[in-house]
Design a protein around this motif. Sequence first.
Motif, short mmCIF file in Angstrom:
data_model
loop_
_atom_site.label_atom_id
_atom_site.label_comp_id
_atom_site.label_asym_id
_atom_site.label_seq_id
_atom_site.Cartn_x
_atom_site.Cartn_y
_atom_site.Cartn_z
N GLY A 1 4.56 -3.59 -8.74
CA GLY A 1 4.07 -3.62 -10.11
C GLY A 1 4.37 -2.34 -10.88
N ASP A 2 4.61 -2.47 -12.17
CA ASP A 2 4.91 -1.33 -13.04
C ASP A 2 3.59 -0.78 -13.56
N ILE A 3 2.81 -0.18 -12.66
CA ILE A 3 1.47 0.30 -12.99
C ILE A 3 1.25 1.68 -12.40
N GLY A 4 0.20 2.36 -12.85
CA GLY A 4 -0.10 3.70 -12.37
C GLY A 4 -0.62 3.70 -10.95
N ASP A 5 -0.75 4.92 -10.41
CA ASP A 5 -1.08 5.06 -8.99
C ASP A 5 -2.44 4.48 -8.63
N TYR A 6 -3.47 4.84 -9.40
CA TYR A 6 -4.81 4.34 -9.05
C TYR A 6 -4.86 2.82 -9.14
N ARG A 7 -4.29 2.28 -10.19
CA ARG A 7 -4.30 0.82 -10.36
C ARG A 7 -3.48 0.16 -9.26
N LEU A 8 -2.43 0.82 -8.79
CA LEU A 8 -1.62 0.27 -7.71
C LEU A 8 -2.45 0.15 -6.43
N VAL A 9 -3.18 1.20 -6.09
CA VAL A 9 -4.04 1.18 -4.90
C VAL A 9 -5.06 0.06 -5.02
N GLN A 10 -5.74 0.02 -6.15
CA GLN A 10 -6.77 -0.99 -6.38
C GLN A 10 -6.20 -2.41 -6.32
N ALA A 11 -5.04 -2.61 -6.95
CA ALA A 11 -4.44 -3.94 -7.01
C ALA A 11 -3.97 -4.40 -5.63
N THR A 12 -3.39 -3.49 -4.86
CA THR A 12 -2.90 -3.86 -3.54
C THR A 12 -4.04 -4.26 -2.62
#
Length: 254
Positions: A121-132
Motif C-alpha cells: 500500500g502507498d501509505i505511511g509507516d504507522y498506517r502500514l503497520v496497523q493495516a498489515t
Amino acid sequence: MANPPIPTSAARAAVNAAATLTRELEQRVLTPAVEAVTSDGRKQRWEKHKQERRAELTTGTIEAVRALGAEAGMDDIARHIGVSKTVLYRYFADKNDLAAAVTLAYVESTIMPRLIEALSGDIGDYRLVQATISVYVETVSSDPNVYRFTMARPSASRPVAADAEKIFAGALESTLETRFAARGAQTSGARTWATAMVGATTRAVEEWISSPDRTARALTDELTMMVWSSLVGIVQAGGDPEAFAANPPKLPPA
C-alpha cells in the motif's frame, strides 16, 4: 519515525520475497504426495489428474471445515464433499496430509494476497503497520474454523504453518530493510525483528481465536502498539544493538 509513502522498491521486494518462499512451501507440500513423473505418457496423465483431484478435494475440505468446524473428522469431511472416505485416503495419506494441503491453499488464496496488498500500500509507516496487522486479524476472525484447522493445528501439519510464517516474515523483512535503509539505519537485524514480530502476532492471534475475550479491533490496536513501539526504538538507535544498549529508551518513573 516519519511517514513517507512506501517506496515502490519496498513493495516489490515484499512481493518477490513472498512469491519465492511460497514456491518453496509448495514444493515441500506437493513433492511427497506425488510420485516422480517418468517419460511414460500414461503416468504423466495420472500424475496431472492426481494433482488436480487433490486440489478439488482440498477446496472441498475448506468449505467443509467452514461449515462443520475445525474438529471435523475425515468421515464428516468426505460426507460434506460428497465422496467416500476411501477417496480422500486415495489422494491424502492421512488427516495431517490433508490439513497440510489445506494450509497451503489457505495461505496462498486467502492470507498472502491480503497481506501483500497491505504491504504494497502507498501509505505511511504507522498506517502500514496497523493495516498489515488488521488484515491478518480480520482474516482470521472472519474464518476461525479454517484458521484453527490449519495455522493453529497442533499436529504433524504444524511444520507447514511454520513455513507459512516464514513467508510472512520474509515479506516483512524485505519491507523493513528498505524502510530502515532509507533512514540510514542498519538492517542486519531485519530478519530477527521480522521473525519476532510475526511470531508474536501469530501466537497472540492463536490465543485470541481460541478465547475471543475482546474485539478484533482491540487486538489489532494492542499488537500495533507493541510493534510500532519496537520499530521506533530500533530506528532511533540506528538499528544498532550496541547503541540501543548504551542508551535505551527511558521508562517514566513509577
